[in-house]
Design an enzyme around this catalytic site. Structure first.
Site, PDB file in Angstrom:
ATOM      1  CG  HIS A   1     -18.861 -21.055 145.940  1.00  0.00           C
ATOM      2  ND1 HIS A   1     -19.426 -22.158 145.357  1.00  0.00           N
ATOM      3  CD2 HIS A   1     -17.988 -20.553 145.034  1.00  0.00           C
ATOM      4  CE1 HIS A   1     -18.901 -22.334 144.156  1.00  0.00           C
ATOM      5  NE2 HIS A   1     -18.030 -21.387 143.937  1.00  0.00           N
TER       6      HIS A   1
ATOM      7  CG  ASP B   1     -13.750 -14.288 142.571  1.00  0.00           C
ATOM      8  OD1 ASP B   1     -14.869 -14.818 142.505  1.00  0.00           O
ATOM      9  OD2 ASP B   1     -12.920 -14.309 141.639  1.00  0.00           O
TER      10      ASP B   1
HETATM   11  C1  SDX Z   1     -17.480 -17.386 141.594  1.00  0.00           C
HETATM   12  O1  SDX Z   1     -20.356 -21.329 140.808  1.00  0.00           O
HETATM   13  C2  SDX Z   1     -19.048 -21.251 140.823  1.00  0.00           C
HETATM   14  O2  SDX Z   1     -18.341 -22.223 140.916  1.00  0.00           O
HETATM   15  C3  SDX Z   1     -18.501 -19.837 140.715  1.00  0.00           C
HETATM   16  C4  SDX Z   1     -16.992 -19.719 140.866  1.00  0.00           C
HETATM   17  C5  SDX Z   1     -16.261 -20.401 139.738  1.00  0.00           C
HETATM   18  O3  SDX Z   1     -15.115 -20.812 139.955  1.00  0.00           O
HETATM   19  O4  SDX Z   1     -16.812 -20.397 138.609  1.00  0.00           O
HETATM   20  O5  SDX Z   1     -16.575 -20.312 142.096  1.00  0.00           O
HETATM   21  C6  SDX Z   1     -16.549 -18.266 140.845  1.00  0.00           C
HETATM   22  O6  SDX Z   1     -18.388 -16.849 141.016  1.00  0.00           O
HETATM   23  C7  SDX Z   1     -17.276 -17.238 143.085  1.00  0.00           C
HETATM   24  C8  SDX Z   1     -18.344 -16.301 143.735  1.00  0.00           C
HETATM   25  C9  SDX Z   1     -17.880 -14.860 143.517  1.00  0.00           C
HETATM   26  N1  SDX Z   1     -18.960 -13.925 143.955  1.00  0.00           N
HETATM   27  C10 SDX Z   1     -18.817 -13.181 145.060  1.00  0.00           C
HETATM   28  O7  SDX Z   1     -17.858 -13.257 145.846  1.00  0.00           O
HETATM   29  C11 SDX Z   1     -19.952 -12.202 145.282  1.00  0.00           C
HETATM   30  C12 SDX Z   1     -20.401 -12.240 146.749  1.00  0.00           C
HETATM   31  N2  SDX Z   1     -21.035 -13.554 146.987  1.00  0.00           N
HETATM   32  C13 SDX Z   1     -22.500 -13.598 146.956  1.00  0.00           C
HETATM   33  O8  SDX Z   1     -23.074 -12.826 145.960  1.00  0.00           O
HETATM   34  C14 SDX Z   1     -23.045 -15.009 147.141  1.00  0.00           C
HETATM   35  O9  SDX Z   1     -22.326 -15.579 148.153  1.00  0.00           O
HETATM   36  C15 SDX Z   1     -23.061 -15.959 145.964  1.00  0.00           C
HETATM   37  C16 SDX Z   1     -23.907 -15.453 144.862  1.00  0.00           C
HETATM   38  C17 SDX Z   1     -21.677 -16.241 145.477  1.00  0.00           C
HETATM   39  C18 SDX Z   1     -23.628 -17.280 146.473  1.00  0.00           C
HETATM   40  O10 SDX Z   1     -24.872 -17.050 146.946  1.00  0.00           O
HETATM   41  P1  SDX Z   1     -25.624 -18.234 147.743  1.00  0.00           P
HETATM   42  O11 SDX Z   1     -24.723 -19.247 148.288  1.00  0.00           O
HETATM   43  O12 SDX Z   1     -26.708 -18.702 146.871  1.00  0.00           O
HETATM   44  O13 SDX Z   1     -26.126 -17.516 148.989  1.00  0.00           O
HETATM   45  P2  SDX Z   1     -27.495 -16.788 149.039  1.00  0.00           P
HETATM   46  O14 SDX Z   1     -27.502 -15.730 147.974  1.00  0.00           O
HETATM   47  O15 SDX Z   1     -28.591 -17.784 149.050  1.00  0.00           O
HETATM   48  O16 SDX Z   1     -27.369 -16.124 150.477  1.00  0.00           O
HETATM   49  C19 SDX Z   1     -27.561 -16.871 151.669  1.00  0.00           C
HETATM   50  C20 SDX Z   1     -27.484 -15.830 152.760  1.00  0.00           C
HETATM   51  C21 SDX Z   1     -28.329 -14.600 152.440  1.00  0.00           C
HETATM   52  O17 SDX Z   1     -28.644 -14.004 153.688  1.00  0.00           O
HETATM   53  P3  SDX Z   1     -30.160 -14.255 154.289  1.00  0.00           P
HETATM   54  O18 SDX Z   1     -31.121 -13.851 153.223  1.00  0.00           O
HETATM   55  O19 SDX Z   1     -30.220 -15.745 154.622  1.00  0.00           O
HETATM   56  O20 SDX Z   1     -30.210 -13.372 155.536  1.00  0.00           O
HETATM   57  O21 SDX Z   1     -26.137 -15.341 152.847  1.00  0.00           O
HETATM   58  C22 SDX Z   1     -26.109 -13.965 152.519  1.00  0.00           C
HETATM   59  C23 SDX Z   1     -27.372 -13.678 151.746  1.00  0.00           C
HETATM   60  O22 SDX Z   1     -27.742 -12.322 151.898  1.00  0.00           O
HETATM   61  N3  SDX Z   1     -24.923 -13.780 151.686  1.00  0.00           N
HETATM   62  C24 SDX Z   1     -24.064 -12.792 151.865  1.00  0.00           C
HETATM   63  C25 SDX Z   1     -23.056 -13.005 150.910  1.00  0.00           C
HETATM   64  N4  SDX Z   1     -23.336 -14.099 150.181  1.00  0.00           N
HETATM   65  C26 SDX Z   1     -24.507 -14.579 150.664  1.00  0.00           C
HETATM   66  N5  SDX Z   1     -24.061 -11.760 152.741  1.00  0.00           N
HETATM   67  C27 SDX Z   1     -23.002 -10.920 152.650  1.00  0.00           C
HETATM   68  N6  SDX Z   1     -21.995 -11.050 151.758  1.00  0.00           N
HETATM   69  C28 SDX Z   1     -21.989 -12.078 150.881  1.00  0.00           C
HETATM   70  N7  SDX Z   1     -20.997 -12.209 150.000  1.00  0.00           N
END
Ligand code: SDX
Length: 393
Positions: A271, A328
């Site tokens: 998140h 989710d």
């Molecule tokens: C919602 O904003 C809100 O409030 C949204 C929401 C709402 O109520 O409106 O809460 C609803 O959208 C919840 C999120 C639903 N999405 C998912 O579940 C999709 C999977 N999650 C990711 O796409 C990701 O976690 C995000 C986009 C939600 C958040 O991304 P961040 O916190 O900005 O993390 P990042 O992209 O900067 O990643 C940091 C690291 C990275 O690895 P490195 O490059 O450091 O090696 O964590 C990894 C990312 O690759 N990572 C994941 C991951 N999420 C981040 N790796 C594997 N699986 C994941 N889900």
């Protein structure tokens, strides 16, 4: 004076707008709507009361809630021409663009209620959205399965009416299962608002041009459709079904995620704000087990989800990146048990988020200090250079 707070230099230079609606502490895993903890609201309130709280800022008295409910009930019907709107869509159309188009079309039916600074108009648009979006969502579902539309039955509550229009048939009576209605009502509360998330920021940004409420919410629906945002609840189900098809091999899947195989993410995890367990996921996980046991559901997928969570939360890769289940991760299992096909999960997210979008639009339109204005950028393109005619290129 503009209400901007400039985030610390670590952030890209995005000014954040101020707001008095929802408070999140991402590190402590705290979520409050107008000061009330989400745990209490999910336990003791109901969706229509939480909608009132988000939009008007206070919990309603009994008479205020009755009046609010009856105003909504008077507007659940669609204009007959708007019902015909669905004829134009292909049968297999995804319901999110259908819903977004239909909400945008509301502004063509109520041209008298588009002035964002006319309080009675804004009230009218607020009630029309709360009343008609569940009907539009149910009709999008009926259209996709070739079944007739049911008129709303205003003797039912908002959630019960939606369930009846979604699953009922003209040929036979439809009894709403109170357990299903209560589960869906709680899920709508948990989705009702979440500060400046992608879709809510979209509603605020579109509204900041003084675009009407219908147009702004229509844009928010499209933003929610994205798989990294509201589309994640459906993506979680597809992920769990994929693991199930591989014999429930959670370990192999987790390794694929850690190896960052193309497009393989642990959907429903991580998140932008919560770097701790999403408090909503905690509540949903607690009830997912009860709900699935009570109304029947694919327990194997729930077992896989719980095993996946246990594996991830004990693996440094996820712990170091502060990746925890978000809202989710478990919701899709419940929606599926309630009888919804996967492609409707994000529509259910939109139904829950609707009062939050409305509350933020109203706050923004009434208080310029809360406006997300015109964001600036850090230019990284070419320096100035002179034009070269095509013969010399
Ligand atoms: C919602 O904003 C809100 O409030 C949204 C929401 C709402 O109520 O409106 O809460 C609803 O959208 C919840 C999120 C639903 N999405 C998912 O579940 C999709 C999977 N999650 C990711 O796409 C990701 O976690 C995000 C986009 C939600 C958040 O991304 P961040 O916190 O900005 O993390 P990042 O992209 O900067 O990643 C940091 C690291 C990275 O690895 P490195 O490059 O450091 O090696 O964590 C990894 C990312 O690759 N990572 C994941 C991951 N999420 C981040 N790796 C594997 N699986 C994941 N889900």
């Amino acid at each position: 004076s503009t209400g901007y707070i400039t985030l610390d230099p670590g952030f890209v230079n995005t000014g954040a707008a101020s707001s008095a609606i929802t408070y999140i502490d991402g590190d402590a895993g705290i979520l409050r709507y107008r000061g009330y903890p989400i745990e209490q609201l999910a336990q003791d309130s109901n969706f229509i009361e939480v909608s009132y709280l988000l939009i008007y800022g206070e919990l309603p008295s009994k008479s205020q809630l009755e009046e609010f409910t009856s105003r909504i009930n008077r507007h659940t019907l669609l204009h007959e021409d708007l019902k015909r709107f669905f004829d134009g869509f292909p049968r297999d159309a995804h319901p999110m663009p259908v819903l977004s188009s239909a909400v945008s079309a509301l502004s063509t039916f109520y041209q008298d209620s588009l002035n964002p600074f006319d309080e009675p108009n804004v009230e009218m648009s607020t009630i029309r959205l709360l009343a008609k979006v569940p009907t539009l969502a149910a009709y999008a579902y009926k259209k996709s399965i070739g079944q007739p539309f049911l008129y709303p039955d205003n003797s039912l509550g908002l959630v019960e009416n939606f369930l009846r229009m979604t699953f009922g048939l003209p040929a036979e009576p439809y009894e709403v299962d109170p357990d299903i209605a209560k589960a869906l009502d709680m899920l709508f509360i948990l989705h009702a608002d979440h500060e400046q998330n992608c879709s809510t920021s979209t509603v605020r940004l579109v509204g900041s041009s003084e675009a009407n409420l219908f147009a702004s919410v229509s844009a928010g629906i499209q933003a929610l459709f994205g798989p990294l945002h509201g589309g994640a609840n459906a993506a979680v189900l597809e992920m769990l079904e994929g693991i199930q098809a591989d014999g429930g091999d959670v370990g192999t899947f987790v390794e694929r995620v850690k190896n960052k195989e193309e497009g393989v993410k642990l959907m429903g995890f991580g998140h932008r704000v919560y770097k701790n367990y999403d408090p909503r996921a905690k509540i949903i996980k607690k009830t997912a087990d009860e709900i699935l046991r009570k109304i029947g559901g694919n327990d194997q997928l729930l077992d896989i989800a719980m095993k996946l969570e246990e594996t991830a939360l004990s693996d440094d890769y996820f712990v170091e990146r502060k990746l925890y289940p978000n809202v989710d991760f478990y919701t899709g299992l419940i929606y599926r048990a309630l009888g919804f096909p996967t492609k409707y999960f994000t529509v259910l997210f939109a139904l829950g988020r609707l009062p939050g979008w409305i509350a933020h639009w109203r706050e923004m339109i009434n208080d310029p200090a809360t406006k997300i204005g015109r964001p600036r950028q850090i230019y990284t393109g070419e320096r100035q250079r002179d034009y070269v005619s095509i013969d010399n290129r």
